[in-house]
Design an enzyme around this catalytic site. Structure first.
Site, PDB file in Angstrom:
ATOM      1  N   SER A 253     -40.594  -8.005  32.344  1.00  0.00           N
ATOM      2  CA  SER A 253     -41.180  -7.031  31.424  1.00  0.00           C
ATOM      3  C   SER A 253     -40.302  -5.786  31.369  1.00  0.00           C
ATOM      4  O   SER A 253     -39.309  -5.684  32.074  1.00  0.00           O
ATOM      5  CB  SER A 253     -42.582  -6.660  31.888  1.00  0.00           C
ATOM      6  OG  SER A 253     -42.494  -5.844  33.038  1.00  0.00           O
ATOM      7  N   LYS A 254     -40.701  -4.867  30.537  1.00  0.00           N
ATOM      8  CA  LYS A 254     -39.905  -3.664  30.287  1.00  0.00           C
ATOM      9  C   LYS A 254     -39.510  -2.924  31.560  1.00  0.00           C
ATOM     10  O   LYS A 254     -38.438  -2.355  31.651  1.00  0.00           O
ATOM     11  CB  LYS A 254     -40.658  -2.713  29.371  1.00  0.00           C
ATOM     12  CG  LYS A 254     -40.555  -3.095  27.915  1.00  0.00           C
ATOM     13  CD  LYS A 254     -41.125  -1.991  27.042  1.00  0.00           C
ATOM     14  CE  LYS A 254     -41.679  -2.526  25.752  1.00  0.00           C
ATOM     15  NZ  LYS A 254     -43.089  -2.938  25.818  1.00  0.00           N
ATOM     16  N   ARG A 255     -40.397  -2.954  32.537  1.00  0.00           N
ATOM     17  CA  ARG A 255     -40.073  -2.189  33.740  1.00  0.00           C
ATOM     18  C   ARG A 255     -38.918  -2.816  34.525  1.00  0.00           C
ATOM     19  O   ARG A 255     -38.412  -2.230  35.475  1.00  0.00           O
ATOM     20  CB  ARG A 255     -41.313  -2.025  34.622  1.00  0.00           C
ATOM     21  CG  ARG A 255     -41.773  -3.276  35.269  1.00  0.00           C
ATOM     22  CD  ARG A 255     -43.168  -3.163  35.850  1.00  0.00           C
ATOM     23  NE  ARG A 255     -43.682  -4.477  36.134  1.00  0.00           N
ATOM     24  CZ  ARG A 255     -43.354  -5.188  37.211  1.00  0.00           C
ATOM     25  NH1 ARG A 255     -42.537  -4.692  38.100  1.00  0.00           N
ATOM     26  NH2 ARG A 255     -43.840  -6.396  37.380  1.00  0.00           N
TER      27      ARG A 255
END
Length: 478
Positions: A253-255
RNA sequence: GGUCCCAUCGUCUAGUGGUUAGGACGCUGGCCUCUCACGCCGGAGACAGGAGUUCAACUCUCCUUGGGACUACCA
């Protein structure tokens, strides 16, 4: 099994195209191309609050950039359209009626707050949080009262008691007990179809034969199969591939950093490299090599080789592959892709002709990992971009360094040797005259010529820079 | 918590009962008479644990452990 192959990629336009989704698209596309089937693109935009046209535009362009061309879908048409769910609302309404008639569905008047309360209570009492069927047996009178009070119903599917079984092409036999599944919403109170409802209808109506998607949909499949049965539809073959993971082995994911196709694109990753990498991730090819072009990937693709376990995304390996692709590309092809990056580096390509640029690119491509690195590597060939690094300065401050440079310049000024002899003859001359050799000979010249201590072979650099520019640069130092 | 999925070097993987467990990225030593890179040659590095089944288990079965997904009026 079927002898027909119709597969689809069905993204929702609620954000940038994630590499995980791109990989799903790739698998579907390779499957279709391998079997000479049909690859369909369907836009699942039933979530009005999250969907945006800009994302859809972006999605299509990312797919095109990757070279994943679709046979039916937006901008392409086809006999099974429309290919946007928001344009298929009448179809869903009609299908809701069918289920209503069969008494397989009922209106639910619970508000989201009430449902949330129920959920929390179940969690607190350590029971499975699911809808318990409060509105399932409402009388006609009760329903009229709720309507009169202004409540808009959602529609829930009456989940029957049964064991759902199906064969997954990647995972084998799957079994689910419907007892664990609460009556789920198929049409929301705003009239929009819910995911599980719309996919089933669309996949059936679009004559999809194989549903290839991420493992995160595995448990949805049980709900969908119940819907297929309720409609009397023949379900497609399912294949759930593993997910792409981040460093911590959680779903990417984005993180975790860069995760969208757009981000890699703007970092200067080549589409062919990304494709190749995604095809390799969580799968393998029978060929003993890992670098395959699209035709080879299609020819060799098989769902049987898709791995069952999640795969950690390695940006390191992607970058390595990208460097390989850059080196293998022709200067012409690279220049095409390099335009925005050169512009960003402040190099006005319109002022330069290809004859001058191509040999430079052919040389520099060996040193870059991403297209975005072009600027810092190509600067040495342009006088106006020439600058001295501190390491280079340091080299020139060493004992005898300036003398080497001076002698080289002197030779260039006095000789009338042919251009091709200039460099080797000059080096020989300096060597004899100053007694310098090896590092002490080449590094000062490199530093003076390029302002850097690293770079391509000096003779090649000299050939591209030329005598005049070389003299100019040396003079500026002395 | 419930349901389901998964398990070979740090990472991606090959392996389908008998292998010195192979390759790739990364790491690392050397070579390529300027550097960095490329390339070439070498090195370290894995079958999660425990029971079975079998003459023989990385491979089959079960359990444990560990990881993950789902559990929305998102898809």
């Amino acid at each position: 099994m079927t002898d027909k192959f119709r597969v689809r990629f069905a993204p929702s336009p609620t954000g940038e195209l994630h590499v995980g989704n791109a990989r799903t698209a790739l698998f579907n596309w390779m499957f279709a191309r391998h079997h000479k089937g049909t690859f369909i693109l369907r836009i699942e935009d039933t979530d009005e609050t999250r969907s945006a046209l800009a994302y859809q535009v972006n999605l299509l362009s990312d797919l095109q950039w990757l070279g994943l061309d679709w046979d039916e879908g937006p901008h392409k048409g086809g006999a099974y359209g429309p290919y946007k769910q928001s344009e298929r609302l009448a179809i869903y309404a009609e299908h809701l009626k069918k289920l209503e008639k069969a008494n397989l569905v009922y209106p639910c008047y619970c508000t989201e707050e009430e449902l949330e309360e129920e959920r929390q209570a179940l969690i607190l009492s350590k029971r499975m949080p699911r809808y318990l069927g409060k509105c399932r047996d409402l009388t006609a009178k009760q329903r009229r009262e709720k309507e009169a009070a202004g409540r808009k119903p959602s529609f829930r599917f009456k989940v029957p008691e049964l064991i759902i079984e199906f064969t997954d092409l990647i995972r084998g036999t799957m079994k689910f007990d419907s007892a664990a599944i609460g009556d789920f919403i198929i049409v929301r109170s705003n009239g929009m179809p819910a995911y599980n409802f719309a996919v089933v209808i669309d996949d059936f109506l679009m004559d999809i034969t194989h549903v290839i998607r991420g493992e995160d949909h595995l448990s949805n499949t049980a709900l969908q199969i119940m819907l297929y049965q309720a409609f009397g539809f023949m379900p497609p073959v399912f294949a759930h591939h593993s997910l792409i993971l981040g460093r911590d082995r959680a779903k990417l994911s984005k993180r975790h950093g860069s995760v969208s196709v757009g981000e890699f694109r703007s970092q200067g990753i080549l589409p062919a490299a990304l494709m190749n990498y995604l095809g390799l991730l969580g799968s393998s090819f029978t060929e003993a090599r890992e670098i395959l072009n699209r035709e080879e990937m299609i020819a060799d693709f098989s769902l049987e080789r898709a791995s069952k376990s999640g795969a950690v995304f390695s940006e390191e390996k992607l970058r390595w592959l990208n460097a390989v692709y850059i080196r293998q590309s022709s200067a012409d092809d690279l220049l095409e892709m390099l335009h925005p990056f050169l512009k960003e580096a402040g190099i006005d390509t319109s002022l330069l002709n290809v004859d001058k640029l191509n040999p430079i690119i052919d040389l520099v491509k060996n040193d870059i990992t991403t297209l975005a690195e072009i600027g810092s590597n190509i600067n040495i060939f342009f006088d106006e971009k020439y600058s001295m690094s501190s390491e280079a300065k340091h080299v020139l401050e060493k004992e005898g360094a300036l003398n080497v440079v001076k002698t080289f310049a002197a030779y260039l000024q006095e000789t009338n040797a042919a251009d091709s002899d200039l460099y080797p003859a000059g080096i020989k001359y300096v060597k004899e005259k100053t007694g310098a050799g090896g590092r002490d000979l080449f590094m000062p010249i490199r530093a003076a010529l390029t302002g850097k201590v690293h770079g391509p072979e000096l003779d090649k650099i000299f050939a591209l820079i030329g005598k005049d520019a070389t003299l100019k640069r040396i003079k500026a130092i002395l």
